[in-house]
Design an enzyme around this catalytic site. Structure first.
Site, PDB file in Angstrom:
ATOM      1  N   GLU B  60       0.817  -1.219   0.000  1.00  0.00           N
ATOM      2  CA  GLU B  60       0.000   0.000   0.000  1.00  0.00           C
ATOM      3  C   GLU B  60       0.844   1.259   0.000  1.00  0.00           C
ATOM      4  O   GLU B  60       0.513   2.244  -0.664  1.00  0.00           O
ATOM      5  CB  GLU B  60      -0.954   0.001   1.200  1.00  0.00           C
ATOM      6  N   PHE B  83      -9.037  -2.384   1.400  1.00  0.00           N
ATOM      7  CA  PHE B  83      -9.958  -2.289   2.542  1.00  0.00           C
ATOM      8  C   PHE B  83      -9.429  -1.224   3.498  1.00  0.00           C
ATOM      9  O   PHE B  83      -8.214  -1.008   3.607  1.00  0.00           O
ATOM     10  CB  PHE B  83     -10.037  -3.622   3.296  1.00  0.00           C
ATOM     11  N   ASP B  84     -10.373  -0.608   4.239  1.00  0.00           N
ATOM     12  CA  ASP B  84     -10.057   0.418   5.233  1.00  0.00           C
ATOM     13  C   ASP B  84      -8.878   0.071   6.131  1.00  0.00           C
ATOM     14  O   ASP B  84      -7.980   0.857   6.336  1.00  0.00           O
ATOM     15  CB  ASP B  84     -11.306   0.672   6.095  1.00  0.00           C
ATOM     16  N   HIS B 129     -11.419  -5.355   8.086  1.00  0.00           N
ATOM     17  CA  HIS B 129     -12.195  -5.164   6.852  1.00  0.00           C
ATOM     18  C   HIS B 129     -13.471  -4.358   7.088  1.00  0.00           C
ATOM     19  O   HIS B 129     -14.344  -4.324   6.239  1.00  0.00           O
ATOM     20  CB  HIS B 129     -12.586  -6.520   6.252  1.00  0.00           C
TER      21      HIS B 129
END
Lengths: 360, 327
Positions: B60, B83-84, B129
């Site tokens: 990321e 995902f968050d 998630h």
């Protein structure tokens, strides 16, 4: 780990100033170009020593010295073509010099009048990056942009031995490798990450890390401006030709402190420093130029005069740098209007203008 | 007009942005061939090629960090964080680089980066998630933070985010991905409401309820139930968390005298805390009750079997409304 860089060290100019040859790397420079490199090295060192003095006098908040690393920075910086783009840490004063960034612009950052200092597009050099290793990913992204623009330029990305432990640097290696990005990773291994020696970062020579990522790595004598130039030329050429990244480990030594806030006597011995003084990047080039008749006494004297004049101008310029207007902190938080910043700015200005005389 | 899910509306918005501007690039994990784990980027790589819709390595920070370099080069990267709970490896790049670069460069190098993050709970997922990390980003100067609550807004707002010269963290309420609405897929963004303004989605005179993203539907449902009891909720979809459209909320509170803020994120130091402080300061003499907050607790997001107890629902919203009215 070999303190002298080991047999894999690429060298074209010995510490004694003897011109030697390497089977894979060479440079063919005119006497003018050689003198130019010498001038670069001397002037960069003078910028560095002058800035250190200015910090001691309270004119700068901090300075990160590059003494000892001038050849690594000037040699690699001079290998760049105008269209190439450099991503520095905060110590690349010699690279900035080769990209035409005025030394006073560097000082403006360390004086605290700006968090930037120059126009990256005008110099094809990104702003100094202080968070260790972050810029390596920016460099790869920029190189990916060059690929998409069909630009056959290349990117060079600077970082230190400490940064090689950062996740971002390793991610940058992965991205560059899998996208075959035209980027040269230039690691100045100056042996120290503040107080931590190289042994706290790696068990193998840093250039060999490249193997695991799938691109070539080389170790060059970082105090040999000719070898650095030759090795960087080759790596940039490979990048431009679509051969992807190269990792260059420039084996050098941080002769000064980490920054002016550091005290290296707490963690390293004077004998190391003395040994590295004998490998000084400027002295060896001076010996070579003098012995080979490529420069004479008048030339060396003229460079000293130029350095002195530049130092005086830099000192005066630094002291004359005005503090920015207080409300300028709100200027570029966003590039389009933002309600909160507008509201806070208005309140700030009202508060300031409430003082007698309109200022605080 | 076409009946469209939010996921498809975002997909259409991304497609439009790719068509309109050759500098727009998409990057993320599994967004190419797979079309994203929620299929939001379905078909885009096939139509726009691997150079513009980029399957990235699984990193990321690498995704956001390379987007910074691409932005410096003049591109408009749209990156997807899958995902968050996976945004945190990129947190450094977002906060220290993306957010600050325009200021650091005195406006010479803006960062027109859109960071898309599916967020929030209610889908029965495993840990990491279901989180709502928006306050971290709204707290950081230099970032804009917006979240659509419905397909119509999603289609416009994703394009507006991409067109914005500032970095925008675009929070997509994943449990609403399958909500449907009539969306005009030919609508131009020039005529759309600014994404940085709140909108009153249901007028009412009793209590103002401010919410965003996944909670807008919950609050509208609560308003329907409350209306049956004669309580008229004025539901405001904040839409933007940075900037925060305080004037719209303040104008409403001056009418109703009461404010309840609802979000999935923990209430402690959340958007509700900020809104409570600002409304107290601006509407002190209009308030009939303290500003109340409904949101997640100061716990890690619980195992999914407990998430119905963690997430604000219709009953918790109505409970807060009752408490506000009881003052």
């Amino acid at each position: 780990m070999t303190a002298d860089g080991g047999p894999e060290l690429i060298q074209l100019l010995t510490p004694e100033g003897e011109r030697v040859h390497h089977p894979d790397y060479d440079v063919d420079l005119t006497p003018d170009q050689l003198r130019g490199l010498y001038r670069d090295l001397v002037l960069v060192r003078r910028v560095d020593s002058e800035a250190t003095a200015l910090q001691r006098q309270g004119e700068l908040g901090l300075w990160a010295q590059c003494i000892g690393q001038e050849a690594a920075q000037v040699g690699s910086g001079r290998a760049l073509a105008p269209g190439d783009f450099a991503f520095p840490t905060y110590r690349e004063h010699g690279v900035a010099w080769t990209r035409g960034v005025a030394p006073l612009q560097l000082l403006s950052l360390f004086r605290g009048v700006t968090n930037g200092g120059w126009d990256p597009q005008a110099h094809n050099m990104a702003l100094y990056t202080i968070v260790i290793g972050d810029q390596t990913l920016h460099a790869v992204g920029y190189a990916m942009g060059m690929q998409r623009d069909d630009d056959d330029s290349a990117v060079i990305c600077y970082f230190g031995d400490g940064a090689t432990s950062q996740g971002d640097v390793n991610e940058a290696f992965v991205f560059a490798a899998v996208y075959n990005a035209p980027v040269v990773f230039f690691c100045q291994n100056n042996q120290w990450a503040i107080s931590e020696p190289l042994e706290r970062q790696t068990r193998i020579p840093l250039y060999r890390r490249a193997d695991g990522f799938g691109f070539p790595g080389v170790r060059v004598d970082g105090n040999d401006v000719l070898a650095v130039l030759a090795v960087t030329n080759a790596a940039l050429a490979a990048a431009r030709e679509g051969q992807g990244p190269t990792l260059i480990e420039a084996f050098t030594y941080r002769m000064g402190a980490h920054t002016t806030s550091d005290d290296p006597t707490r963690y390293r011995v004077a004998a190391d420093l003395e040994a590295w003084k004998l490998k000084d990047p400027i002295e060896r080039l001076k010996v070579y130029l003098a012995r080979s008749g490529k420069a004479d006494h008048d030339f060396f004297a003229a460079v000293e005069v130029e350095a002195q004049e530049m130092a005086v101008a830099l000192r005066d310029g630094c002291r004359g740098l005005p503090d920015p207007a207080p409300a300028s902190m709100f200027d570029h938080v966003y590039s389009e209007p933002h309600l909160l910043v507008q509201t806070e700015r208005a309140a700030f200005e009202t508060y300031h203008s409430s003082f007698v005389g309109g200022g605080h | 007009m076409a009946v469209t899910t939010m996921a498809k509306a975002i997909n259409a918005g991304l497609r439009k942005a790719l068509e309109d501007d050759p500098k727009v690039l998409l990057m993320g994990e599994d967004i190419g061939k797979l079309g994203g784990v929620f299929r939001v980027t379905d078909g885009l790589q096939k139509d726009f090629g691997e150079a513009r819709v980029i399957d990235s390595p699984l990193a990321e920070s690498g995704i956001v960090g390379t987007a910074v370099g691409l932005a410096m080069r003049g591109f408009r990267p749209v990156v997807e964080i899958q995902f968050d709970g996976f945004v945190f490896p990129a947190f450094d790049q977002i906060v220290t680089q993306v957010a600050k670069h325009n200021a650091r460069s005195s406006g010479r190098t803006p960062m027109p980066i859109t960071i898309r993050i599916p967020y929030g709970g209610g889908i029965g997922a495993v840990e990491h998630h279901s989180e709502s990390p928006e306050a971290y980003f709204a707290h950081t100067a230099g970032l804009r933070v917006i979240s659509p609550s419905n397909p119509v807004d999603a289609f416009a707002m994703v394009r507006q985010a991409i067109a914005c010269n500032d970095p925008v963290v675009f929070f997509e309420p994943k449990r609403r991905y399958w909500d449907k609405a009539d969306v005009d897929l030919t609508a131009d963004i020039t005529s759309a409401t600014s994404p940085f303004e709140a909108r009153i989605v249901r007028p009412g005179g009793s209590v103002t309820v401010a919410c965003y993203g996944p909670m807008v539907r919950t609050c509208l449902e609560a308003a329907t139930v409350a209306a049956a009891d004669g309580t008229e909720l004025e539901v405001i979809d904040l839409r933007s968390l940075s900037p925060l459209d305080v004037p719209t909320v303040a104008a409403s509170v001056r009418r109703t005298g009461r404010l309840v803020v609802v979000h999935e994120a923990p209430v402690f130091l959340g958007m509700g805390a900020e809104l409570a402080a600002r409304i107290t300061e601006e509407c002190f003499y209009s308030l009939e009750a303290p500003v109340l907050r409904v949101g997640g607790y100061h716990t890690p997001y619980p195992p999914s079997r407990l998430e119905e107890d963690y997430l604000p629902d219709l009953d918790r919203v109505l409970d807060a409304v009752d408490r506000a009215l009881a003052f």
